[in-house]
Design an enzyme around this catalytic site. Structure first.
Site, PDB file in Angstrom:
ATOM      1  N   THR A 282       0.934  -1.096   0.017  1.00  0.00           N
ATOM      2  CA  THR A 282       0.023  -0.011  -0.068  1.00  0.00           C
ATOM      3  C   THR A 282       0.739   1.285   0.057  1.00  0.00           C
ATOM      4  OG1 THR A 282      -0.055  -0.459   2.677  1.00  0.00           O
ATOM      5  CG2 THR A 282      -2.049  -0.889   1.236  1.00  0.00           C
TER       6      THR A 282
ATOM      7  N   PHE B   3      -7.890   4.710   4.012  1.00  0.00           N
ATOM      8  CA  PHE B   3      -7.601   3.930   5.227  1.00  0.00           C
ATOM      9  C   PHE B   3      -8.653   3.153   5.795  1.00  0.00           C
ATOM     10  CE2 PHE B   3      -3.875   7.023   4.855  1.00  0.00           C
ATOM     11  CZ  PHE B   3      -2.927   6.283   4.574  1.00  0.00           C
TER      12      PHE B   3
ATOM     13  N   CYS C 186      -7.204   1.394   8.921  1.00  0.00           N
ATOM     14  CA  CYS C 186      -5.944   1.099   8.972  1.00  0.00           C
ATOM     15  C   CYS C 186      -5.155   1.624  10.355  1.00  0.00           C
ATOM     16  CB  CYS C 186      -5.358   1.655   7.880  1.00  0.00           C
ATOM     17  SG  CYS C 186      -3.554   1.255   7.739  1.00  0.00           S
TER      18      CYS C 186
HETATM   19  C1  HEM Z   1      -6.291  -2.073   7.514  1.00  0.00           C
HETATM   20  C2  HEM Z   1      -5.117   1.143   3.768  1.00  0.00           C
HETATM   21  C3  HEM Z   1      -0.598   1.116   5.399  1.00  0.00           C
HETATM   22  C4  HEM Z   1      -1.385  -2.214   8.590  1.00  0.00           C
HETATM   23  C5  HEM Z   1      -6.230  -1.127   6.228  1.00  0.00           C
HETATM   24  C6  HEM Z   1      -7.557  -0.986   5.484  1.00  0.00           C
HETATM   25  C7  HEM Z   1      -7.414   0.082   4.484  1.00  0.00           C
HETATM   26  C8  HEM Z   1      -5.695   0.357   4.540  1.00  0.00           C
HETATM   27  C9  HEM Z   1      -8.221   0.330   3.468  1.00  0.00           C
HETATM   28  C10 HEM Z   1      -8.913  -1.480   5.882  1.00  0.00           C
HETATM   29  C11 HEM Z   1      -8.732  -3.125   5.208  1.00  0.00           C
HETATM   30  C12 HEM Z   1     -10.350  -3.456   5.134  1.00  0.00           C
HETATM   31  O1  HEM Z   1     -11.469  -3.016   5.916  1.00  0.00           O
HETATM   32  O2  HEM Z   1     -10.586  -4.810   4.749  1.00  0.00           O
HETATM   33  C13 HEM Z   1      -3.824   1.280   3.811  1.00  0.00           C
HETATM   34  C14 HEM Z   1      -3.030   2.399   3.057  1.00  0.00           C
HETATM   35  C15 HEM Z   1      -1.724   2.304   3.319  1.00  0.00           C
HETATM   36  C16 HEM Z   1      -1.579   1.521   4.502  1.00  0.00           C
HETATM   37  C17 HEM Z   1      -3.702   3.167   1.889  1.00  0.00           C
HETATM   38  C18 HEM Z   1      -0.532   3.078   3.097  1.00  0.00           C
HETATM   39  C19 HEM Z   1      -0.718   4.222   2.413  1.00  0.00           C
HETATM   40  C20 HEM Z   1      -0.378   0.125   6.450  1.00  0.00           C
HETATM   41  C21 HEM Z   1       0.962   0.014   7.203  1.00  0.00           C
HETATM   42  C22 HEM Z   1       0.748  -0.791   8.094  1.00  0.00           C
HETATM   43  C23 HEM Z   1      -0.836  -1.173   7.936  1.00  0.00           C
HETATM   44  C24 HEM Z   1       2.117   0.730   6.992  1.00  0.00           C
HETATM   45  C25 HEM Z   1       1.295  -1.414   9.297  1.00  0.00           C
HETATM   46  C26 HEM Z   1       2.510  -1.035   9.636  1.00  0.00           C
HETATM   47  C27 HEM Z   1      -3.040  -2.467   8.495  1.00  0.00           C
HETATM   48  C28 HEM Z   1      -3.603  -3.433   9.370  1.00  0.00           C
HETATM   49  C29 HEM Z   1      -4.911  -3.262   8.963  1.00  0.00           C
HETATM   50  C30 HEM Z   1      -4.893  -2.451   8.089  1.00  0.00           C
HETATM   51  C31 HEM Z   1      -3.046  -4.348  10.559  1.00  0.00           C
HETATM   52  C32 HEM Z   1      -6.212  -4.090   9.746  1.00  0.00           C
HETATM   53  C33 HEM Z   1      -6.553  -3.433  10.867  1.00  0.00           C
HETATM   54  C34 HEM Z   1      -7.887  -4.101  11.701  1.00  0.00           C
HETATM   55  O3  HEM Z   1      -8.721  -4.564  10.972  1.00  0.00           O
HETATM   56  O4  HEM Z   1      -7.606  -4.182  12.804  1.00  0.00           O
HETATM   57  N1  HEM Z   1      -5.139  -0.529   5.725  1.00  0.00           N
HETATM   58  N2  HEM Z   1      -2.846   0.918   4.857  1.00  0.00           N
HETATM   59  N3  HEM Z   1      -1.332  -0.656   7.023  1.00  0.00           N
HETATM   60  N4  HEM Z   1      -3.860  -1.896   7.746  1.00  0.00           N
HETATM   61 FE1  HEM Z   1      -3.352  -0.426   6.134  1.00  0.00          FE
END
Ligand code: HEM
Length: 463
Positions: free
Chosen positions: A270, A400, A407
C-alpha cells in the site's frame, strides 16, 4: 416504502458475471460497470450476489458501524490461510485475538510511538538515496520495485528489528519471495472457486509451503528475541510484553506470528503504491512538482531531514492525500449488513451479502469533488478545505478504511511516505523515462502503476 431492484449486468446462468470482470484488473472493470449502472449495482459470481457502492452518499451510509461491518471474503479470505486471526484478516471483535491485539497495538502505532521510529525509517530511505545516486541518471529506475524494497525493509526494521537488506542483493529474500507468491496465489484462488482449484495441485503444494516458510521465519524472529531480550520499543517487544487492559491477557505466540506476517503484508504494498503514484502524478504535473520541490527547499534546504520538518510540509501532505484520492492503493473494502436492511432509501440488502465499497469511484464523486474530480490538484487537500469537505461530505475520502477496522498503520505509512518523498525531492531531479507514458495499473491485493520508469539526476548537494 417502494423498493427498487438493484441494477446490474445480466450475466450467464451458473457462472454469473465472471466474463464481465477482467481478472488482470478487476477494479477497472468495476469502475467501468459503475459508469454504466450507476452508484449502486450488483453482480453475481457463481450463485453469489455482490453489491458495489460508488458514491459518497452510499459510502457514508455503509460507514455506520451499527448497521454494517467488515466482511472477510474473496482474496482476504484466502490471505487468512496465512495470517489467520491477525488484525487484517480477523473476522472482528467476535474473535478474542482481534480485540486483544487491537488494544495492545493501538498505542504502538500512535503518532508519538511512530515519531520514535523516525531514525530507522531514515536509515532505509538513505539506502535508497545512495542506490539511486550511485547508479546515476542513466539508470532506469523500476519505480514500484525500488519502493517495495524500501517499504518492506522499513516495516521489518521498525516492527521487529530485522534487516532484509533488499538494496544489497539482486535476488529477493526468501521470505519476501514467499510472501509475494502467497499473495498472488491468494488472489488467483479467490477468483477460481473450489472445483477449479482442484486442478492446481502443484500450485497448492507450493502455496502451503510458502505459508509454512512465512510462519517458520516469524517463529525464528520471535524465538531470537526471546533468547536475546532488548529494551527496544519496537512493535515486536510491544506484542511480546504488552498486556490487554480490558482482559488482562497477553498476545499468544501464534497470534504474534500472525500479526508479524500481517504487518509485512498490510504494511508494504500500500505504501509503496502510494509513493509510486505520487511520483507519477508529480512528473505528469510539472507545476505541482515544482511547488513540492520548492517547499522542500524552503523548509529543509540542504540540512539533514528531521522528524520536526515533517509537520511543516503542507504541500507534500496534500500531494499524498490527493494521490490516495485518485489512486487509493487499497482500492476497495468489503462490508456486510449486520441485519437485512435497505440502503439508498430503496435497495434491499440481505444480511451478510458482500458490499464492495469502491474507493476509486467514491473519491471521484462529482457531487463532492466537482467538475475537475479527475484532475490531480493537491491544493484541494490543504487542511482547511480537507476538513471542511469532510464535515460537509463525511466519508468522502476513505483510503484507510472505516471505523474500528480502519488502518492501524496510517501514521506509520504517512510518516514514511512524507519522509521519503521529501528526501528524494531534496536530493534529486526526476524525469520520466517515457514522457508519453500513460498510466497502466497492476492489481494484486492492492494497485500500483505498471511499467512506470524514471531517472534520478542528483542535485548539487547530497544530504
Ligand atoms: C487495514 C489501507 C499502510 C496495517 C487497512 C484498511 C485499509 C488500509 C483500507 C482496511 C481494510 C479492510 O477494511 O479490509 C492502507 C493504506 C496504507 C496502509 C492505503 C498506506 C498508504 C499500512 C501500514 C501498516 C498497515 C504501513 C502496518 C504497519 C494495517 C492493518 C490493518 C489495516 C494491521 C487491519 C486493521 C484491523 O482490521 O484491525 N489498511 N494501509 N497498513 N492496515 Fe493499512
Amino acid at each position: 416504502m417502494g423498493f427498487e431492484p438493484i441494477p446490474g449486468p445480466p450475466g450467464i446462468p451458473f457462472v454469473g458475471n465472471v466474463t464481465d470482470i477482467n481478472p488482470e484488473n478487476p477494479i477497472q472493470s468495476l469502475c467501468n460497470l459503475t459508469d454504466i449502472y450507476g452508484p449502486i449495482w450488483q453482480f453475481h459470481l457463481g450463485g453469489n450476489q455482490r453489491i458495489v457502492i460508488a458514491s459518497q452518499e452510499l459510502m457514508n451510509e455503509v460507514s455506520n458501524e451499527e448497521r454494517f461491518s467488515k466482511i472477510v471474503s474473496a482474496a482476504l479470505k484466502e490471505v487468512r490461510n496465512g495470517a489467520h486471526d491477525g488484525l487484517f484478516t480477523a473476522y472482528g471483535p467476535e474473535e478474542n485475538n482481534w480485540g486483544i491485539a487491537h488494544r495492545v497495538l493501538l498505542p504502538v502505532f500512535g503518532p508519538l510511538a511512530i515519531r520514535n521510529m523516525f531514525d530507522e525509517m531514515h536509515d532505509i530511505a538513505s539506502q535508497l538515496v545512495m542506490k539511486w545516486a550511485r547508479h546515476g541518471p542513466d539508470h532506469l529506475i523500476q519505480v514500484t520495485d525500488d519502493f517495495t524494497r524500501l517499504t518492506l525493509d522499513t516495516i521489518a526494521l521498525c516492527a521487529m528489528d530485522y534487516r532484509f537488506n533488499s538494496y544489497y542483493r539482486d535476488d529477493l529474500h526468501p521470505f519476501i519471495k514467499a510472501m509475494g507468491d502467497f499473495l498472488k496465489v491468494s488472489g488467483d484462488r479467490a477468483r477460481r472457486g473450489a472445483i477449479a482449484q482442484m486442478f492446481y495441485r502443484e500450485e497448492s503444494r507450493k502455496y502451503w509451503k510458502d505459508i509454512e516458510l512465512l510462519q517458520q521465519t516469524s517463529r525464528e524472529v520471535i524465538n531470537a528475541r526471546k533468547g536475546n531480550p532488548t529494551y527496544k520499543k519496537d512493535i515486536l517487544n510491544a506484542m511480546l510484553n504488552g498486556v490487554d487492559r480490558k482482559t488482562g491477557a497477553k498476545m499468544t505466540d501464534e497470534n504474534i506470528m500472525d500479526n508479524m506476517i500481517t504487518f509485512l503484508i498490510a504494511g508494504h504494498e500500500t505504501t509503496s503504491g502510494l509513493l509510486s503514484f505520487a511520483f507519477y502524478f508529480l512528473l505528469k504535473n510539472p507545476s505541482a512538482y515544482l511547488k513540492a520541490q520548492q517547499e522542500v527547499d524552503e523548509v529543509i534546504g540542504n540540512a539533514p531531514i528531521t522528524v520536526e520538518h515533517l509537520s511543516k510540509l503542507p504541500y507534500l501532505n496534500a500531494v499524498l492525500r490527493e494521490t490516495l484520492r485518485l489512486q487509493p492503493t487499497a482500492p476497495s473494502i468489503g462490508l456486510q449488513a449486520k441485519e437485512d436492511t435497505v440502503i439508498g432509501g430503496k435497495y434491499q440488502v440481505t444480511k451478510g451479502t458482500p458490499i464492495i465499497a469502491l474507493f476509486s469511484k467514491v473519491h471521484r464523486d462529482p457531487a463532492v469533488y466537482g467538475e475537475d474530480n479527475e484532475e490531480f490538484r493537491p491544493e484541494r487537500m490543504f487542511d482547511a478545505e480537507f476538513e471542511r469537505r469532510n464535515q460537509e461530505y463525511p466519508n468522502s475520502w476513505k483510503p484507510f478504511g472505516n471505523g474500528m477496522r480502519a488502518c492501524i498503520g496510517r501514521p506509520f505509512a504517512w510518516q514514511e511516505a512524507l519522509l521519503v518523498t521529501a528526501m528524494l525531492l531534496q536530493n534529486f531531479n526526476f524525469s520520466m523515462d517515457d514522457p508519453s507514458y500513460q498510466l497502466q495499473i497492476k492489481q494484486t491485493l492492492t494497485i500500483k502503476p505498471k511499467n512506470f520508469y524514471m531517472h534520478a539526476h542528483l542535485r548539487n548537494h547530497m544530504t
